[in-house]
Write a protein that holds these residues in place. Structure first.
Motif, PDB file in Angstrom:
ATOM      1  N   LEU A  62      45.324  51.123  43.092  1.00 11.48           N
ATOM      2  CA  LEU A  62      46.586  50.786  42.226  1.00 11.48           C
ATOM      3  C   LEU A  62      47.800  50.805  43.100  1.00 11.48           C
ATOM      4  CD1 LEU A  62      45.660  52.585  38.773  1.00 11.48           C
ATOM      5  CD2 LEU A  62      45.690  50.359  39.298  1.00 11.48           C
ATOM      6  N   ASP A  63      47.821  51.766  43.957  1.00 16.55           N
ATOM      7  CA  ASP A  63      49.073  51.597  44.957  1.00 16.55           C
ATOM      8  C   ASP A  63      49.156  50.464  45.863  1.00 16.55           C
ATOM      9  OD1 ASP A  63      49.687  54.301  44.436  1.00 16.55           O
ATOM     10  OD2 ASP A  63      48.481  55.157  46.019  1.00 16.55           O
ATOM     11  N   LEU A  64      48.068  49.707  46.219  1.00 15.09           N
ATOM     12  CA  LEU A  64      48.062  48.316  46.668  1.00 15.09           C
ATOM     13  C   LEU A  64      48.449  47.252  45.685  1.00 15.09           C
ATOM     14  CD1 LEU A  64      47.314  46.686  48.993  1.00 15.09           C
ATOM     15  CD2 LEU A  64      45.033  46.488  48.216  1.00 15.09           C
ATOM     16  N   LEU A  65      47.878  47.513  44.581  1.00 13.19           N
ATOM     17  CA  LEU A  65      48.506  46.624  43.454  1.00 13.19           C
ATOM     18  C   LEU A  65      49.841  46.567  43.290  1.00 13.19           C
ATOM     19  CD1 LEU A  65      47.171  44.456  41.221  1.00 13.19           C
ATOM     20  CD2 LEU A  65      47.261  46.516  39.715  1.00 13.19           C
ATOM     21  N   ALA A  66      50.546  47.803  43.296  1.00 16.62           N
ATOM     22  CA  ALA A  66      52.111  47.937  43.024  1.00 16.62           C
ATOM     23  C   ALA A  66      52.758  47.276  44.175  1.00 16.62           C
ATOM     24  CB  ALA A  66      52.275  49.296  42.676  1.00 16.62           C
ATOM     25  N   GLU A  75      47.099  42.485  35.648  1.00 24.07           N
ATOM     26  CA  GLU A  75      46.631  43.771  36.018  1.00 24.07           C
ATOM     27  C   GLU A  75      45.085  44.137  35.582  1.00 24.07           C
ATOM     28  OE1 GLU A  75      49.616  46.630  35.653  1.00 24.07           O
ATOM     29  OE2 GLU A  75      50.756  46.020  37.024  1.00 24.07           O
ATOM     30  N   LEU A  76      45.152  43.766  34.069  1.00 29.01           N
ATOM     31  CA  LEU A  76      43.975  43.919  33.372  1.00 29.01           C
ATOM     32  C   LEU A  76      42.889  43.149  33.981  1.00 29.01           C
ATOM     33  CD1 LEU A  76      42.945  45.606  30.961  1.00 29.01           C
ATOM     34  CD2 LEU A  76      43.624  43.691  29.322  1.00 29.01           C
ATOM     35  N   ALA A  77      43.066  41.911  34.138  1.00 36.09           N
ATOM     36  CA  ALA A  77      42.070  40.711  34.700  1.00 36.09           C
ATOM     37  C   ALA A  77      41.457  41.445  36.015  1.00 36.09           C
ATOM     38  CB  ALA A  77      42.584  39.711  34.882  1.00 36.09           C
ATOM     39  N   LEU A  78      42.338  42.078  36.904  1.00 40.55           N
ATOM     40  CA  LEU A  78      41.978  42.326  38.249  1.00 40.55           C
ATOM     41  C   LEU A  78      41.042  43.579  38.173  1.00 40.55           C
ATOM     42  CD1 LEU A  78      45.017  41.528  40.447  1.00 40.55           C
ATOM     43  CD2 LEU A  78      42.866  40.321  40.391  1.00 40.55           C
ATOM     44  N   ILE A  79      41.621  44.495  37.138  1.00 40.03           N
ATOM     45  CA  ILE A  79      40.982  45.776  37.141  1.00 40.03           C
ATOM     46  C   ILE A  79      39.364  45.878  36.237  1.00 40.03           C
ATOM     47  CG2 ILE A  79      40.967  47.936  35.772  1.00 40.03           C
ATOM     48  CD1 ILE A  79      44.097  48.010  36.427  1.00 40.03           C
ATOM     49  N   ARG A  80      39.523  44.797  35.402  1.00 38.05           N
ATOM     50  CA  ARG A  80      37.967  44.525  34.871  1.00 38.05           C
ATOM     51  C   ARG A  80      37.078  43.884  35.937  1.00 38.05           C
ATOM     52  NH1 ARG A  80      39.414  42.463  28.951  1.00 38.05           N
ATOM     53  NH2 ARG A  80      40.161  44.602  28.108  1.00 38.05           N
ATOM     54  N   ILE A  82      46.854  37.790  42.786  1.00 36.46           N
ATOM     55  CA  ILE A  82      48.263  38.149  41.825  1.00 36.46           C
ATOM     56  C   ILE A  82      48.964  36.707  41.767  1.00 36.46           C
ATOM     57  CG2 ILE A  82      50.523  39.048  41.702  1.00 36.46           C
ATOM     58  CD1 ILE A  82      49.003  41.685  42.809  1.00 36.46           C
ATOM     59  N   THR A  83      49.308  35.979  43.011  1.00 37.60           N
ATOM     60  CA  THR A  83      50.327  34.851  43.085  1.00 37.60           C
ATOM     61  C   THR A  83      49.383  33.876  42.448  1.00 37.60           C
ATOM     62  OG1 THR A  83      50.777  35.488  45.194  1.00 37.60           O
ATOM     63  CG2 THR A  83      50.870  33.217  44.659  1.00 37.60           C
ATOM     64  N   ALA A  84      47.967  33.599  42.433  1.00 37.81           N
ATOM     65  CA  ALA A  84      47.362  32.500  41.711  1.00 37.81           C
ATOM     66  C   ALA A  84      47.427  32.580  40.252  1.00 37.81           C
ATOM     67  CB  ALA A  84      45.882  32.644  42.257  1.00 37.81           C
ATOM     68  N   LEU A  85      47.422  34.004  39.699  1.00 34.43           N
ATOM     69  CA  LEU A  85      47.385  34.155  38.325  1.00 34.43           C
ATOM     70  C   LEU A  85      48.794  34.009  37.639  1.00 34.43           C
ATOM     71  CD1 LEU A  85      44.758  36.984  38.021  1.00 34.43           C
ATOM     72  CD2 LEU A  85      44.560  34.832  37.182  1.00 34.43           C
ATOM     73  N   PHE A  86      49.754  34.577  38.421  1.00 36.67           N
ATOM     74  CA  PHE A  86      51.124  34.301  37.851  1.00 36.67           C
ATOM     75  C   PHE A  86      51.394  32.911  37.970  1.00 36.67           C
ATOM     76  CE2 PHE A  86      55.599  34.004  38.929  1.00 36.67           C
ATOM     77  CZ  PHE A  86      56.141  34.696  37.876  1.00 36.67           C
ATOM     78  N   LEU A 105      38.642  45.854  45.117  1.00 40.09           N
ATOM     79  CA  LEU A 105      39.512  44.871  45.809  1.00 40.09           C
ATOM     80  C   LEU A 105      40.790  45.706  46.363  1.00 40.09           C
ATOM     81  CD1 LEU A 105      40.131  42.909  42.259  1.00 40.09           C
ATOM     82  CD2 LEU A 105      39.029  42.143  44.308  1.00 40.09           C
ATOM     83  N   ASP A 106      40.320  46.220  47.499  1.00 36.68           N
ATOM     84  CA  ASP A 106      41.117  46.928  48.353  1.00 36.68           C
ATOM     85  C   ASP A 106      41.674  46.148  49.631  1.00 36.68           C
ATOM     86  OD1 ASP A 106      38.760  46.767  49.905  1.00 36.68           O
ATOM     87  OD2 ASP A 106      38.504  48.816  49.988  1.00 36.68           O
ATOM     88  N   GLU A 107      41.602  44.899  49.797  1.00 33.64           N
ATOM     89  CA  GLU A 107      42.262  44.030  50.930  1.00 33.64           C
ATOM     90  C   GLU A 107      43.811  43.341  50.585  1.00 33.64           C
ATOM     91  OE1 GLU A 107      39.596  41.348  52.476  1.00 33.64           O
ATOM     92  OE2 GLU A 107      38.055  42.413  52.495  1.00 33.64           O
ATOM     93  N   GLU A 108      44.584  43.569  50.952  1.00 33.78           N
ATOM     94  CA  GLU A 108      45.987  43.333  50.718  1.00 33.78           C
ATOM     95  C   GLU A 108      46.184  41.812  50.418  1.00 33.78           C
ATOM     96  OE1 GLU A 108      50.703  43.622  51.877  1.00 33.78           O
ATOM     97  OE2 GLU A 108      48.973  44.545  53.309  1.00 33.78           O
TER      98      GLU A 108
END
Length: 68
Positions: free
Chosen positions: A44-48, A33-38, A19-23, A9-12
């Motif tokens: 992780l820089d992109l996630l932040a 974060e846990l769901a996406l990483i699994r 993130i928006t949908a889950l939030f 998952l490396d496309e911004e």
């Protein structure tokens, strides 16, 4: 035969949309974060960066924000 690494998952746009949908479904940051990483390896820089872009403006306008 061929060794291929897992999809990342490396496309911004995709990470920010996830993130928006889950939030919006009520999940907190740790769960998201846990769901996406699994699901797949995540930059992780992109996630932040996505979190900062999506939520930094809202945090700055909160009336009870605390300075550290």
């Amino acid at each position: 035969m061929f060794q291929r690494g897992p999809k990342r998952l490396d496309e911004e746009g995709m990470v920010c949309a996830a993130i928006t949908a889950l939030f919006e479904e009520g999940y907190d940051r740790a769960t998201i974060e846990l769901a996406l990483i699994r699901q797949a390896p995540v930059d992780l820089d992109l996630l932040a960066q996505c979190y900062e872009r999506l939520f930094a403006a809202g945090a700055a306008t909160e009336p009870h924000s605390r300075a550290a």
